[in-house]
Structure formats: structure tokens, C-alpha cells
Design a protein around this motif. Structure first.
Motif: not given
Length: 473
Positions: A440-447
Motif C-alpha cells: 500500500a505504501m509503494l502504491a501511495e508514494i512511489d513514482s
């Protein structure tokens, strides 16, 4: 969308794999339904344990035709819940632990073909008998398997000189989501047939294919090593020392770890038969190791660099291992940190990387950001300064209910940490992967561009989404 496995699918899988390769026994399944940290708990309709690549392919083909989800699992030593099924009980756990053969060791070419279920420590011992070594090691070497290490692009303590798992993989064999076998084991140095599927599968966390074997690069056994435990004032001084040693020693410098005194203190309190290498405590320590052919030359080179560093006040104290036992004792202190931290109580673990030159800035600045937003929160960092990967743990305020505090604040704490990492040009996962812990964090803050590419690759290779659903993307 995947579908629960039907009774007929389970019967077909049982007939294919036999009693050693198929079970629905709750007691047999139980140890493999929880991750190593005990954070994630799942259920599975059955556990599949194929013994050959062909059995893996046949099982995946059956599951694909039925639309049943498969969760690949190696040694189950991962840190992000990437090998734990969900709680529905509709997924099938596929263990690679019976794929445990070392198919070949070519000492002249310095290559080995190893199946996915081979335990890293056993592989180390096997190649050692040929005068070679596999230059990737980590604290969980006694349980981590080759397939899991490939699938997570593992790092460890020797990345500074030898690179991550991807750099050590010369070829891969894997079963793709349609049940076909990708044979990319040939160690070709030149191959321009488009996308490099070997590198794509390495680090894919079992979402694009199930790694069944790998061709791995080996190096000669180092005839000698020199290991030192060094007391320092700060990570800034550690970085200066790293740059100095790297310039002077080059490839001989194989490891450079940093450890705060809080971590060493926890190890000394919780891990039996450990002792502090230095007479007096220091705020920070560096554990460095040189490897080469000439013990006297390594010792001389190390002393030549550390003596002036002591005179200048760059380092406060130094202990140089006098023998192999002392070298192992130093490394045991480093490798026991995670176990000691677990004994200290609940904490939020962050496996992050930033450019090496910015690591001291992160270590210095992030605790202040955390305490401003979450009064009483305590942060500590340790790990591989040499490659920019430091493990950043956040502990709840002293005296509070740690589990309750993490349940209330954990997501916001991690978001603060990861946004700081991204601000410095870093990655929210350095070596443990994304799994379900960081999805979920990857989906929120990654490019957005990176995320779109990852999702496109997943959709192209696994359109039914049967391999490790709910992980990575």
C-alpha cells in the motif's frame, strides 16, 4: 479474479504430487502460514511440495486452468510477508523446499547450478569443498533458500564488493504463470534477445514466475581476512572512514557495517556468550572486513589506514580480530541485532536505502522528525553503510503498550520515514522486498511511471493474477 480450488483440482494435485508433495493436514501446514516475525498469519487450502521443475510446471498448469491462486514459499525467512497466504484459505501454498539439489559445480568456470530449495548455508559449505565461495551472506543463512534469495534480490553484508543477488545470478530456470518452463540457466555474457527475463524474475517476489533453479557466480575462497571493530562518534565520521578505506584498499574492502551503541547494548543483554570488543562504549561502531590472499598484507594495510585515523581523532578506538574466532565473534554481534531487538519488544522495522553520501543525514535528521510528530518515539539505525542500506527501527515510547502504540501510529510513522527516504532520492525497500507489508505504501508514494510499468509487466505475464496475489503490485 482467482477462484477457490475445487475438490477436483485438489484431487488432481494430490495425484500429481503424491503424499510427500501434497497435504491439507492443519498441523503440517501451520508452521508455514505465519511469517518469520509473526506479524502476518494466513490460511491455505493445501500445501504443494513438488520435487522437480516438471512437477512445479504441471502443478502451475493445473492451477492456471482452474484459476486458483498460488503463493510460492522458500525458507519463509522473509521480512515483509511476501510468502504468507491471505486469510481466506482459498490460496495454495507452493513450497520449493524439496527442490534441494545442487545440480552442478563448475570450479573452473566458477559457476554452480542450484535448485531453489537449497539452503544458503548448505550451499556455502558445498562450494567451500571446491575451494570456492558464494559471496552473499546474511543472518538467516541457516534457513533462507536460494529461490527466495533470487526472488527477493537479497543483499546481505558483502554487497559493497560483490553486489546484490542479481549481480551473482548468471542464469535462471523458472516456471511461468501458464505452466511453461523458462530455461535461462546458460551463463551467457552477451544476449541481446530483448528484455532480460532473468533480471526481471530476480526480485519479482514470485509474482511473475516460480524460480526453480539458478546458475550462480562463485569466487575463490579468500585465503585471509582482516576484521576490525571500530569506535566512532557519529555516522558522519563513519562515512569519512568508509571513503578513506575505499580509496586506499579498493576491492580488498568487502564489508562496512555501522552499529549504534544502543544496538550493541541490546545484543549484550539478550544474546548469550557475547562481549563488547572495546574497553569503553562509543556512540557508534563500524565493523569492517578486508579479504584477500595474504594475511600479513591485509593486516598491514588495515593498520596503515587505521593508525592515522586514530591519531587524527577520526576514530576513538579499534579492536582488530587476532584470529578467525574473534572475526566470527565480531560478526555474531552484528548478525544478532535483529534477534536482540525482537527480545526488546515490538518495533517498526524499515529496510531502506538512500545514496551513501546522504545516509548520515537521514540517520541524524529522521529521529528529530519522528519525535516532533510522535513524542517519545525512539529511532535507531544499523546496517550496510557501504551500500547505502541501513535498517531503521522505530521503537514506541518507553513505558507504553508497544503493540497498541504501533497499532495506532505505525502506518503514520512508516509514512513519515518513507517520505523522508524518497525526499533524499532513496528506496523504501533496499533488500527485503515489498511483499504485503509495503504494498500500500509503494502504491501511495512511489513514482506513477514506475508503478504503471510494474503493473503492466505483471498483467502481461500473469493476466489471471494467479501468482502471489496481494504482493508487490
Amino acid at each position: 479474479m482467482t477462484r477457490p480450488p475445487s475438490p477436483s483440482l485438489l484431487a488432481d494435485l494430490a495425484a500429481l504430487l503424491g503424499p510427500k508433495g501434497f497435504t491439507t493436514d492443519p498441523e503440517v501446514l501451520a508452521p508455514w502460514l505465519t511469517d518469520w516475525r509473526g506479524k502476518y498469519h494466513g490460511a491455505a487450502a493445501a500445501m504443494l511440495s513438488p520435487a522437480t521443475t516438471e512437477e512445479v510446471a504441471a502443478a502451475v498448469r493445473l492451477c492456471g486452468e482452474a484459476g486458483a491462486a498460488i503463493v510460492p514459499q522458500g525458507g519463509n525467512s522473509g521480512m515483509v510477508g511476501g510468502a504468507t497466504p491471505d486469510a481466506t484459505g482459498t490460496q495454495l501454498l507452493l513450497s520449493t523446499r524439496r527442490l534441494d539439489r545442487i545440480r552442478a559445480i563448475d570450479a573452473a568456470a566458477r559457476l554452480a547450478v542450484v535448485e531453489a530449495g537449497v539452503v544458503l548455508e548448505n550451499f556455502h559449505n558445498a562450494v567451500l569443498a571446491h575451494g570456492l565461495r558464494f559471496p552473499l551472506s546474511l543472518g538467516g543463512k541457516g534457513s533462507a533458500t536460494i529461490g527466495g534469495l533470487v526472488s527477493t534480490n537479497a543483499g546481505g553484508t558483502q554487497v559493497l564488493r560483490h553486489g546484490t543477488m542479481r549481480a551473482l545470478v548468471a542464469g535462471i530456470e523458472a516456471v511461468l504463470p501458464d505452466g511453461s518452463i523458462f530455461d535461462g540457466l546458460a551463463p551467457l555474457k552477451k544476449d541481446n534477445r530483448g528484455y532480460d527475463l532473468r533480471h526481471l524474475l530476480c526480485g519479482a517476489e514470485g509474482t511473475l514466475g516460480i524460480v526453480t533453479a539458478a546458475c550462480l557466480r562463485l569466487v575463490p575462497v579468500a585465503a585471509a581476512r582482516a576484521t576490525a571493530w571500530i569506535g566512532l562518534e557519529s555516522p558522519d565520521q563513519a562515512l569519512v572512514l568508509l571513503r578513506r578505506l575505499d580509496a586506499a584498499l579498493g576491492d580488498a574492502l568487502e564489508g562496512f557495517e555501522i552499529v549504534p551503541h544502543t544496538c550493541l547494548d541490546a545484543v549484550l543483554r539478550h544474546i548469550p556468550q557475547t562481549r563488547a570488543p572495546l574497553a569503553a562504549p562509543c556512540p557508534w561502531y563500524a565493523l569492517i572486513e578486508l579479504a584477500g590472499d595474504d594475511a600479513e598484507a591485509l593486516d598491514a594495510a588495515l593498520l596503515a589506514e587505521l593508525a592515522p585515523a586514530l591519531d587524527e581523532g577520526l576514530v576513538r578506538d579499534v579492536a582488530i580480530a587476532k584470529n578467525e574466532r574473534e572475526s566470527e565473534d565480531f560478526w555474531r554481534l552484528r548478525d544478532s541485532i535483529s534477534e536482540a531487538e525482537r527480545a526488546e519488544g515490538p518495533a517498526l522495522q524499515h529496510d531502506i536505502s538512500v545514496p551513501v553520501d546522504r545516509m548520515p543525514t537521514f540517520i541524524a535528521d529522521n529521529p528529530a522528525r519522528l519525535s516532533a510528530a510522535f513524542p517519545g518515539a525512539r529511532a535507531l539505525s544499523f546496517g550496510h553503510l557501504g551500500d547505502g542500506n541501513v535498517h531503521h527501527h522505530v521503537q514506541p515510547p518507553a513505558g507504553c503498550d508497544g503493540k497498541a502504540w504501533i497499532a495506532e501510529h505505525g502506518e503514520a510513522v512508516s509514512r513519515l520515514v518513507y517520505r523522508h527516504v524518497v525526499e533524499l532520492g532513496g528506496s523504501i525497500s533496499a533488500e527485503h522486498g515489498i511483499g504485503q507489508a509495503k504494498r500500500a505504501m509503494l502504491a501511495e508514494i512511489d513514482s506513477p511511471a514506475r508503478l504503471a510499468a510494474l503493473r503492466g509487466v505483471k498483467a502481461g505475464l500473469d493476466p489471471l493474477g494467479i501468482l502471489n496475489p496481494g504482493k508487490l503490485v
